[in-house]
Design a protein around this motif. Sequence first.
Motif, PDB file in Angstrom:
ATOM      1  N   UNK A   9       0.755  -1.506  -0.303  1.00  0.00           N
ATOM      2  CA  UNK A   9       0.161   0.072  -0.424  1.00  0.00           C
ATOM      3  C   UNK A   9       0.531   1.198   0.588  1.00  0.00           C
ATOM      4  N   UNK A  10       2.226   1.644   1.052  1.00  0.00           N
ATOM      5  CA  UNK A  10       2.592   2.346   1.270  1.00  0.00           C
ATOM      6  C   UNK A  10       3.508   2.434  -0.813  1.00  0.00           C
ATOM      7  N   UNK A  11       3.731   1.652  -1.191  1.00  0.00           N
ATOM      8  CA  UNK A  11       4.401   1.618  -2.605  1.00  0.00           C
ATOM      9  C   UNK A  11       2.898   2.265  -3.776  1.00  0.00           C
ATOM     10  N   UNK A  12       1.291   2.169  -3.856  1.00  0.00           N
ATOM     11  CA  UNK A  12       0.785   1.906  -4.374  1.00  0.00           C
ATOM     12  C   UNK A  12       0.647   3.518  -4.403  1.00  0.00           C
ATOM     13  N   UNK A  13       0.472   3.872  -2.883  1.00  0.00           N
ATOM     14  CA  UNK A  13       0.308   5.332  -2.630  1.00  0.00           C
ATOM     15  C   UNK A  13       0.996   5.943  -3.380  1.00  0.00           C
ATOM     16  N   UNK A 231      -7.468  -3.799  -3.655  1.00  0.00           N
ATOM     17  CA  UNK A 231      -7.043  -3.986  -4.795  1.00  0.00           C
ATOM     18  C   UNK A 231      -5.337  -5.380  -3.097  1.00  0.00           C
ATOM     19  N   UNK A 232      -5.493  -5.975  -4.185  1.00  0.00           N
ATOM     20  CA  UNK A 232      -4.253  -6.591  -4.480  1.00  0.00           C
ATOM     21  C   UNK A 232      -3.488  -6.905  -5.342  1.00  0.00           C
ATOM     22  N   UNK A 269      -9.000  -7.183   7.820  1.00  0.00           N
ATOM     23  CA  UNK A 269     -10.583  -7.942   7.458  1.00  0.00           C
ATOM     24  C   UNK A 269     -10.993  -7.095   5.736  1.00  0.00           C
ATOM     25  N   UNK A 270     -10.284  -5.656   5.256  1.00  0.00           N
ATOM     26  CA  UNK A 270     -11.632  -5.283   4.327  1.00  0.00           C
ATOM     27  C   UNK A 270     -10.886  -5.926   3.630  1.00  0.00           C
ATOM     28  N   UNK A 271      -9.531  -6.611   3.441  1.00  0.00           N
ATOM     29  CA  UNK A 271      -8.803  -7.492   2.686  1.00  0.00           C
ATOM     30  C   UNK A 271     -10.499  -8.416   1.857  1.00  0.00           C
ATOM     31  N   UNK A 272     -10.658  -9.213   3.150  1.00  0.00           N
ATOM     32  CA  UNK A 272     -11.317 -10.597   2.722  1.00  0.00           C
ATOM     33  C   UNK A 272     -12.664 -10.243   2.348  1.00  0.00           C
ATOM     34  N   UNK A 291      -8.722   1.715   0.273  1.00  0.00           N
ATOM     35  CA  UNK A 291      -7.007   2.583   0.770  1.00  0.00           C
ATOM     36  C   UNK A 291      -6.579   4.017   0.377  1.00  0.00           C
ATOM     37  N   UNK A 292      -8.270   3.881  -0.035  1.00  0.00           N
ATOM     38  CA  UNK A 292      -7.556   5.715  -0.458  1.00  0.00           C
ATOM     39  C   UNK A 292      -8.128   7.052   0.894  1.00  0.00           C
ATOM     40  N   UNK A 293      -9.571   6.514   0.965  1.00  0.00           N
ATOM     41  CA  UNK A 293     -10.845   8.048   1.859  1.00  0.00           C
ATOM     42  C   UNK A 293     -10.910   6.878   3.551  1.00  0.00           C
ATOM     43  N   UNK A 294     -10.683   5.197   2.918  1.00  0.00           N
ATOM     44  CA  UNK A 294     -10.577   4.692   4.338  1.00  0.00           C
ATOM     45  C   UNK A 294      -9.831   3.396   4.710  1.00  0.00           C
ATOM     46  N   UNK A 295      -9.365   3.382   6.225  1.00  0.00           N
ATOM     47  CA  UNK A 295      -8.280   2.020   6.052  1.00  0.00           C
ATOM     48  C   UNK A 295      -7.189   2.424   6.061  1.00  0.00           C
ATOM     49  N   UNK A 296      -6.569   4.045   6.385  1.00  0.00           N
ATOM     50  CA  UNK A 296      -5.748   5.340   6.405  1.00  0.00           C
ATOM     51  C   UNK A 296      -5.733   5.665   8.149  1.00  0.00           C
ATOM     52  N   UNK A 297      -4.316   5.908   7.702  1.00  0.00           N
ATOM     53  CA  UNK A 297      -4.270   6.323   9.214  1.00  0.00           C
ATOM     54  C   UNK A 297      -4.321   7.937   9.180  1.00  0.00           C
ATOM     55  N   UNK A 298      -5.077   8.913   9.802  1.00  0.00           N
ATOM     56  CA  UNK A 298      -5.519  10.298   9.596  1.00  0.00           C
ATOM     57  C   UNK A 298      -5.065  11.020  10.598  1.00  0.00           C
TER      58      UNK A 298
END
Length: 423
Positions: A9-13, A231-232, A269-272, A291-298
């Motif tokens: 995810x870091x790379x995709x970001x 995505x995976x 869990x959201x990946x499943x 993996x952009x708006x949600x499931x990130x640390x703000x």
Amino acid sequence: MSHAEADHDSRRSRQWLAGEARGAGVDRDRLLELGAAMAALTAAADEREPVAVAPAPVGVDPGTPIAKPLPPDLLRPLDTNAEMRWTALAGQGYVVPNDRFFVRNHTVTPRLDADTWRLRLFGTGLRGAPTRDAPVEFGLDELRRLPAEESTALLECAGNGRRYFAEQQDDPAPGVAWGLGGVGVARWRGVRLGTVLRLAGLRDDAVDVMPEGLDPDYVTGGVNLGRVRRPLPIAQALDDVLLAYEMNGEPLPADHGFPVRVVVPGWIGISSIKWVGPVEVSTTPLFSPWNTRFYRMFGPGHPAEGTVLGAQPVKSAFELAWDARVPAGADLLLHGRSWSGNGPIEHVEVDTGDGWRPADLVAVDRGGPWQRWTARWRPPAPGRYTLRARATDTTGATQPDRARPNTLAYLFDAVVHHPITAR
């Protein structure tokens, strides 16, 4: 989230912000603005994100978000979700029975017909680049005829433990107020996603795979973000990811993904993805709101666009009711479980008010997705007590006294203070 997922995810970001990745429903400028916008969510600890369900497809009853019964001694309803009560695990063995396994729904549980259901694979990552309208299809019977595998895996919501940000630390915690019951271990049986991808014509230059659920579109803040999808990386998709059609020896229950769901061991869990239908396979990086708006640390300490969630942290829970009543002066055998996204649990300690001491681990659990343990205690006199448990995994990760706060209250990892009364 595993370290592999965090790296991906870091790379995709970085690729997304540089314009090298794509994803419907995600705008780069909007993502950069999102960090500041998220501050509004911390206005009150009991605030909830405004969520609506788009018009339901055929077979969905929007008035009943969860299909299975919710006996109050097994499950605690939380909006469109249901949290397992830890007392429901007493005497139940290693896996969580289906009737008390937690439910995490973004919208509502769809009622799908197994006879008409199809897994539909499409995208530039498959030979011939089949389109969404003309995909490569597999029915449930076809999947069942493929070589089957079974995996005992833990699934956990990223918000598990969220309520304790507010209750123990006085930190705002918007979102679903999970205790520690947004987690469970089950035996999943199905076919490897990699097997199906290869049969569908996987190209050597494919980089990402994005399963999509068949539950109704997710609407928040007046914006329709479409169906839940995430995505995976192709390396993970070809590893131990299952397309599961059984759970604990039974066909998948409706709330847990019937007829087929994705199971990604060790990942958030959201990946499943449940109720999987479309699966995009791409030669370019993919992104989605999940993996952009949600499931990130703000929040403080994080950049404006947020950072990806790290590995699911170490957690521990007692198999006891919250504020349980126990007899004073009696010998008690406390039961609990600990788990970590970093790796197996190495040791567990318990504090009943007189300092930390080792718990006894159940030997057959060693190396598994979670670890059962016991500890003996005799309440010396009537009164109020606080039980605490903390675990350390094989990487050395452990539980702190205080969790680091973040705007969306993900990944609570502190030792939970469990109240109990002896009388």
